[in-house]
Scaffold this active site. Structure first.
Site, short mmCIF file in Angstrom:
data_model
loop_
_atom_site.label_atom_id
_atom_site.label_comp_id
_atom_site.label_asym_id
_atom_site.label_seq_id
_atom_site.Cartn_x
_atom_site.Cartn_y
_atom_site.Cartn_z
N SER A 267 80.64 70.28 -20.31
CA SER A 267 81.46 69.11 -19.99
C SER A 267 82.81 69.55 -19.46
O SER A 267 83.62 68.72 -19.05
CB SER A 267 81.63 68.23 -21.22
N HIS B 51 74.98 66.67 -16.86
CA HIS B 51 75.84 66.36 -18.00
C HIS B 51 75.33 65.12 -18.73
O HIS B 51 75.38 64.02 -18.19
CB HIS B 51 77.28 66.17 -17.52
N GLU C 199 75.20 62.79 -15.54
CA GLU C 199 75.95 63.16 -14.34
C GLU C 199 75.26 64.37 -13.71
O GLU C 199 75.10 65.40 -14.37
CB GLU C 199 77.40 63.49 -14.70
N ASN D 158 84.37 61.96 -18.28
CA ASN D 158 85.46 62.54 -19.07
C ASN D 158 86.81 62.44 -18.35
O ASN D 158 87.86 62.37 -18.99
CB ASN D 158 85.16 63.99 -19.43
N1 CAA Z 1 65.20 56.04 -32.42
C1 CAA Z 1 65.07 55.11 -31.44
N2 CAA Z 1 65.97 54.15 -31.21
C2 CAA Z 1 67.06 54.12 -31.99
C3 CAA Z 1 67.27 55.04 -33.01
C4 CAA Z 1 66.29 56.03 -33.23
N3 CAA Z 1 66.37 56.94 -34.20
N4 CAA Z 1 68.44 54.79 -33.62
C5 CAA Z 1 68.97 53.73 -32.99
N5 CAA Z 1 68.13 53.33 -32.02
C6 CAA Z 1 68.30 52.18 -31.12
C7 CAA Z 1 68.62 50.95 -31.93
O1 CAA Z 1 67.43 50.36 -32.45
C8 CAA Z 1 69.31 50.09 -30.91
O2 CAA Z 1 68.35 49.51 -30.05
P1 CAA Z 1 68.56 48.03 -29.44
O3 CAA Z 1 69.81 48.11 -28.60
O4 CAA Z 1 67.34 47.78 -28.64
O5 CAA Z 1 68.73 47.14 -30.63
C9 CAA Z 1 70.10 51.11 -30.12
O6 CAA Z 1 69.41 52.36 -30.29
C10 CAA Z 1 71.52 51.26 -30.63
O7 CAA Z 1 71.51 51.75 -31.96
P2 CAA Z 1 72.28 51.10 -33.20
O8 CAA Z 1 72.09 49.60 -33.19
O9 CAA Z 1 71.87 51.82 -34.43
O10 CAA Z 1 73.76 51.47 -32.98
P3 CAA Z 1 74.83 50.84 -32.01
O11 CAA Z 1 74.40 49.54 -31.45
O12 CAA Z 1 76.08 50.93 -32.80
O13 CAA Z 1 74.88 51.89 -30.82
C11 CAA Z 1 75.65 53.86 -29.78
C12 CAA Z 1 75.09 53.25 -31.04
C13 CAA Z 1 74.56 53.87 -28.70
C14 CAA Z 1 76.03 55.28 -30.10
C15 CAA Z 1 76.85 52.99 -29.29
O14 CAA Z 1 77.74 52.80 -30.33
C16 CAA Z 1 77.56 53.62 -28.13
O15 CAA Z 1 77.14 53.51 -26.98
N6 CAA Z 1 78.72 54.29 -28.43
C17 CAA Z 1 79.50 54.97 -27.43
C18 CAA Z 1 78.98 56.39 -27.33
C19 CAA Z 1 79.65 57.13 -26.22
O16 CAA Z 1 80.58 56.67 -25.55
N7 CAA Z 1 79.16 58.36 -25.99
C20 CAA Z 1 79.71 59.21 -24.99
C21 CAA Z 1 80.59 60.20 -25.65
S1 CAA Z 1 81.38 61.23 -24.47
C22 CAA Z 1 80.32 62.49 -24.26
O17 CAA Z 1 79.30 62.63 -24.88
C23 CAA Z 1 80.68 63.41 -23.17
C24 CAA Z 1 81.40 64.64 -23.51
O18 CAA Z 1 81.30 65.55 -22.72
C25 CAA Z 1 82.32 64.80 -24.63
#
Ligand code: CAA
Length: 285
Positions: free
Chosen positions: A119, A140, A152, A190
């Protein structure tokens, strides 16, 4: 450049997620770790996620078993010799990555494409030290990989168009949405996300509001899935700080400089969910 077998280097948070989505999409996937302890931890994380998916009714037991069946782990490079695509997701250390590519290039087929999930490091610099700069790029992924739809696709001025096309098609085949980006520090997400997270720390440090209220404000006021502190804890404060430092080094703009509180929390080992404590505490969760 047909991709049938995929090798994933590193079975940490990102590597295990990448290996999981790849195996779930039907690809023979081999994941390599430095030792059995790290490998078993990573494979255990995949199993746990799939079991939870079954319990939630999101994944069938058959799909879980097929995914596990497509996946194998190894501590050798040799196990990756027949891979058409190698996805590197090891630690963010230039030398370590270069040594890994050198070791692999002695073994893999000439047509194999290498991509890094970095990243923060420069893809061009990584590519230029290999013997395949035309078959080298960035893919990414985002944390948590099985749930986040975006990838990405990063190309350098050396990347061949056929390699970009092959990896772009592969990202679609594993159920992700690709976006194309030139090799530039922090790419798209990012570049925009990190200054926002750093600003959140600055306004909290300045006493504007509580952690909880800043998180609630950004969730409900902007419709973001998580507030900035919940997200920082998920990403890892050390990771966020490292990316910020690389961005500051590259652009020399104060908005990319890690704020003092973030630095001190990293020094104190409060790295977020992975250590049980970051801006919030997760002990026992
Ligand atoms: N298996 C299958 N599906 C699953 C699962 C599993 N073990 N666990 C959860 N899910 C599903 C849920 O059932 C749900 O499905 P629906 O939308 O169909 O209902 C979905 O996944 C979302 O799960 P949750 O309801 O448990 O949780 P949530 O709604 O709070 O979402 C999240 C969790 C997807 C992480 C959300 O909070 C999110 O998008 N957060 C932001 C994360 C983000 O910005 N990440 C990027 C970080 S930056 C990065 O990574 C880059 C870097 O270089 C640093």
């Amino acid at each position: 450049m047909e991709i049938k077998t995929v090798g994933v280097l590193g079975c940490g948070l990102m590597g295990s997620g990448i290996a999981q989505v790849c195996a779930a999409a039907g690809y023979k996937t081999i994941v390599r770790e430095v030792d059995e302890t790290f490998l078993n931890k990573g494979l255990g994380r995949i199993r746990k996620f799939l079991d939870e998916g079954v319990a939630k009714g999101k994944v069938t037991a058959d799909a879980r078993d097929t995914t596990i069946g497509n996946l194998s782990g190894s501590t050798t490079f040799d196990a990756l010799k027949d891979c058409d695509l190698i996805i590197e997701a090891i630690i963010e250390d230039l030398e370590e990555k270069q040594q890994t590519y050198t070791a692999l290039e002695k073994i893999v087929n000439d047509h194999a494409i290498f991509v890094s999930n970095t990243s923060s490091l420069c893809i061009t610099e990584l590519a230029a030290t290999t013997m395949r700069p035309d078959r080298f790029g960035g893919l990414h992924f985002f944390n948590p990989v099985p749930l986040m739809k975006l990838v990405e696709v990063v190309r350098t001025i050396l990347t061949d168009e056929a390699a970009v096309k092959a990896v772009t098609e592969w990202t679609r085949a594993v159920g992700k949405t690709p976006v194309q980006v030139k090799d530039s520090t922090a790419f798209i997400v990012n570049r925009l996300l990190v200054p926002y997270l750093l600003d959140a720390v600055r306004v909290y440090e300045g006493g504007l509001a509580t952690l909880e209220d800043i998180d609630t404000a950004m969730k409900l006021g902007c419709g973001y899935p998580m507030g900035p502190f919940t997200l920082l804890d998920l990403v890892g404060l050390d990771t966020a700080m490292y990316v910020a430092e690389v961005m500051f080094e590259e652009f020399r703009e104060p908005r990319y400089a890690p704020p003092p509180l973030l630095k001190r929390m990293v020094m104190a080992g409060q790295l977020g969910r992975k250590t049980g404590r970051g801006f919030y505490t997760y002990e026992g969760k």
